[in-house]
Design a protein around this motif. Structure first.
Motif, PDB file in Angstrom:
ATOM      1  N   ASP A   1       0.805  -1.222   0.000  1.00 28.02           N
ATOM      2  CA  ASP A   1       0.000   0.000   0.000  1.00 28.02           C
ATOM      3  C   ASP A   1       0.839   1.273   0.000  1.00 28.02           C
ATOM      4  O   ASP A   1       0.301   2.355  -0.176  1.00 28.02           O
ATOM      5  N   ASP A   2       2.157   1.172   0.196  1.00 27.75           N
ATOM      6  CA  ASP A   2       3.031   2.343   0.167  1.00 27.75           C
ATOM      7  C   ASP A   2       4.410   1.930  -0.342  1.00 27.75           C
ATOM      8  O   ASP A   2       5.311   1.620   0.434  1.00 27.75           O
ATOM      9  N   VAL A   3       4.549   1.923  -1.664  1.00 25.41           N
ATOM     10  CA  VAL A   3       5.799   1.460  -2.279  1.00 25.41           C
ATOM     11  C   VAL A   3       6.968   2.394  -1.952  1.00 25.41           C
ATOM     12  O   VAL A   3       8.104   1.942  -1.821  1.00 25.41           O
ATOM     13  N   ASP A   4       6.705   3.679  -1.787  1.00 21.21           N
ATOM     14  CA  ASP A   4       7.788   4.609  -1.451  1.00 21.21           C
ATOM     15  C   ASP A   4       8.381   4.297  -0.075  1.00 21.21           C
ATOM     16  O   ASP A   4       9.605   4.314   0.102  1.00 21.21           O
ATOM     17  N   ASP A   5       7.523   3.985   0.885  1.00 19.14           N
ATOM     18  CA  ASP A   5       7.991   3.629   2.217  1.00 19.14           C
ATOM     19  C   ASP A   5       8.774   2.319   2.178  1.00 19.14           C
ATOM     20  O   ASP A   5       9.835   2.201   2.794  1.00 19.14           O
ATOM     21  N   CYS A   6       8.268   1.349   1.443  1.00 18.76           N
ATOM     22  CA  CYS A   6       8.952   0.063   1.318  1.00 18.76           C
ATOM     23  C   CYS A   6      10.327   0.255   0.673  1.00 18.76           C
ATOM     24  O   CYS A   6      11.324  -0.322   1.121  1.00 18.76           O
ATOM     25  N   HIS A   7      10.390   1.071  -0.364  1.00 20.07           N
ATOM     26  CA  HIS A   7      11.656   1.363  -1.035  1.00 20.07           C
ATOM     27  C   HIS A   7      12.641   2.010  -0.065  1.00 20.07           C
ATOM     28  O   HIS A   7      13.815   1.625  -0.003  1.00 20.07           O
TER      29      HIS A   7
ATOM     30  N   VAL B   1       5.325  -3.594  -5.766  1.00 22.53           N
ATOM     31  CA  VAL B   1       4.442  -2.810  -6.623  1.00 22.53           C
ATOM     32  C   VAL B   1       3.273  -2.217  -5.862  1.00 22.53           C
ATOM     33  O   VAL B   1       2.719  -2.863  -4.955  1.00 22.53           O
ATOM     34  N   GLU B   2       2.923  -1.001  -6.215  1.00 22.20           N
ATOM     35  CA  GLU B   2       1.717  -0.352  -5.709  1.00 22.20           C
ATOM     36  C   GLU B   2       0.876   0.050  -6.916  1.00 22.20           C
ATOM     37  O   GLU B   2       1.370   0.712  -7.828  1.00 22.20           O
ATOM     38  N   HIS B   3      -0.364  -0.389  -6.928  1.00 23.76           N
ATOM     39  CA  HIS B   3      -1.272   0.008  -8.005  1.00 23.76           C
ATOM     40  C   HIS B   3      -1.755   1.416  -7.717  1.00 23.76           C
ATOM     41  O   HIS B   3      -2.191   1.720  -6.611  1.00 23.76           O
ATOM     42  N   ARG B   4      -1.681   2.260  -8.711  1.00 22.39           N
ATOM     43  CA  ARG B   4      -2.107   3.649  -8.586  1.00 22.39           C
ATOM     44  C   ARG B   4      -3.434   3.847  -9.287  1.00 22.39           C
ATOM     45  O   ARG B   4      -3.665   3.272 -10.351  1.00 22.39           O
ATOM     46  N   THR B   5      -4.287   4.644  -8.710  1.00 23.14           N
ATOM     47  CA  THR B   5      -5.539   4.990  -9.368  1.00 23.14           C
ATOM     48  C   THR B   5      -5.464   6.446  -9.796  1.00 23.14           C
ATOM     49  O   THR B   5      -4.950   7.282  -9.070  1.00 23.14           O
ATOM     50  N   SER B   6      -5.938   6.709 -10.977  1.00 26.62           N
ATOM     51  CA  SER B   6      -5.868   8.087 -11.495  1.00 26.62           C
ATOM     52  C   SER B   6      -7.160   8.797 -11.271  1.00 26.62           C
ATOM     53  O   SER B   6      -8.206   8.274 -11.307  1.00 26.62           O
TER      54      SER B   6
ATOM     55  N   TYR C   1      16.077  -2.646  -9.955  1.00 23.98           N
ATOM     56  CA  TYR C   1      15.314  -1.824 -10.888  1.00 23.98           C
ATOM     57  C   TYR C   1      14.790  -0.648 -10.071  1.00 23.98           C
ATOM     58  O   TYR C   1      14.166  -0.853  -9.025  1.00 23.98           O
ATOM     59  N   PRO C   2      15.052   0.580 -10.501  1.00 26.52           N
ATOM     60  CA  PRO C   2      14.721   1.741  -9.672  1.00 26.52           C
ATOM     61  C   PRO C   2      13.218   1.962  -9.508  1.00 26.52           C
ATOM     62  O   PRO C   2      12.407   1.479 -10.301  1.00 26.52           O
ATOM     63  N   LEU C   3      12.874   2.701  -8.496  1.00 31.52           N
ATOM     64  CA  LEU C   3      11.486   3.098  -8.256  1.00 31.52           C
ATOM     65  C   LEU C   3      10.985   3.828  -9.500  1.00 31.52           C
ATOM     66  O   LEU C   3      11.566   4.836  -9.915  1.00 31.52           O
ATOM     67  N   THR C   4       9.931   3.289 -10.116  1.00 28.00           N
ATOM     68  CA  THR C   4       9.487   3.763 -11.433  1.00 28.00           C
ATOM     69  C   THR C   4       7.967   3.814 -11.492  1.00 28.00           C
ATOM     70  O   THR C   4       7.294   2.889 -11.049  1.00 28.00           O
ATOM     71  N   ASP C   5       7.440   4.891 -12.067  1.00 26.85           N
ATOM     72  CA  ASP C   5       6.021   4.979 -12.387  1.00 26.85           C
ATOM     73  C   ASP C   5       5.843   4.403 -13.786  1.00 26.85           C
ATOM     74  O   ASP C   5       6.343   4.961 -14.764  1.00 26.85           O
ATOM     75  N   GLU C   6       5.163   3.261 -13.883  1.00 29.55           N
ATOM     76  CA  GLU C   6       4.993   2.580 -15.156  1.00 29.55           C
ATOM     77  C   GLU C   6       3.742   3.089 -15.871  1.00 29.55           C
ATOM     78  O   GLU C   6       2.771   3.476 -15.225  1.00 29.55           O
ATOM     79  N   PRO C   7       3.736   3.054 -17.201  1.00 33.36           N
ATOM     80  CA  PRO C   7       2.601   3.588 -17.964  1.00 33.36           C
ATOM     81  C   PRO C   7       1.300   2.815 -17.777  1.00 33.36           C
ATOM     82  O   PRO C   7       0.236   3.331 -18.114  1.00 33.36           O
ATOM     83  N   TRP C   8       1.338   1.608 -17.216  1.00 29.05           N
ATOM     84  CA  TRP C   8       0.112   0.836 -17.025  1.00 29.05           C
ATOM     85  C   TRP C   8      -0.487   1.029 -15.631  1.00 29.05           C
ATOM     86  O   TRP C   8      -1.366   0.297 -15.215  1.00 29.05           O
ATOM     87  N   GLY C   9      -0.024   2.064 -14.904  1.00 26.67           N
ATOM     88  CA  GLY C   9      -0.695   2.461 -13.671  1.00 26.67           C
ATOM     89  C   GLY C   9      -0.144   1.895 -12.380  1.00 26.67           C
ATOM     90  O   GLY C   9      -0.870   1.858 -11.383  1.00 26.67           O
ATOM     91  N   VAL C  10       1.107   1.459 -12.383  1.00 26.31           N
ATOM     92  CA  VAL C  10       1.721   0.988 -11.143  1.00 26.31           C
ATOM     93  C   VAL C  10       2.999   1.771 -10.885  1.00 26.31           C
ATOM     94  O   VAL C  10       3.603   2.331 -11.796  1.00 26.31           O
TER      95      VAL C  10
END
Length: 117
Positions: A69-75, A112-117, A87-96
């Motif tokens: 639920d918090d990929v930045d904290d985990c990183h 991975v953290e799924h992001r909602t737009s 593999y660096p912390l990355t915002d992927e085009p498919w929403g994760v």
């Protein structure tokens, strides 16, 4: 930070190759499908999943994926423990948002953290 799912990753030339086995034989639902990955889940138990990956866009083959639920904290915690970030912390085009880290027993984890737009 909490993990909501842990998913083993399988690799195949075609990510849809196992569809009949996973859906018709095991009764899993197709939870997600992109051009490089198909993920199946147990009906009513969305934390029980398996993914079939043809070619991860990272060029790597993670052994498993952990949804958090918090990929930045985990990183930040992985960096603080001086773990190898593969593999660096990355915002992927498919929403994760994700990163890959080498775990302490040698496995490659896709966090991975799924992001909602």
């Amino acid at each position: 930070m909490g993990a909501s799912r842990i998913v083993p990753n399988r690799f195949a030339d075609d990510s849809a190759a196992g569809r009949a086995f996973f859906t018709d034989v095991l009764g899993l639902d197709l939870a997600m499908e992109l051009d490089f990955i198909s993920t199946y889940c147990a009906p009513g138990h969305h934390g029980a999943q398996i993914s079939v990956i043809a070619n991860d866009p990272s060029g790597l083959k993670p052994d498993y994926s952990v949804g958090v639920d918090d990929v930045d904290d985990c990183h930040a915690r992985a960096v603080a423990q001086e773990l190898e970030i593969v593999y660096p912390l990355t915002d992927e085009p498919w929403g994760v948002r994700r990163f890959f880290v080498r775990d302490t027993v040698g496995g490659l984890a896709n966090i991975v953290e799924h992001r909602t737009s």
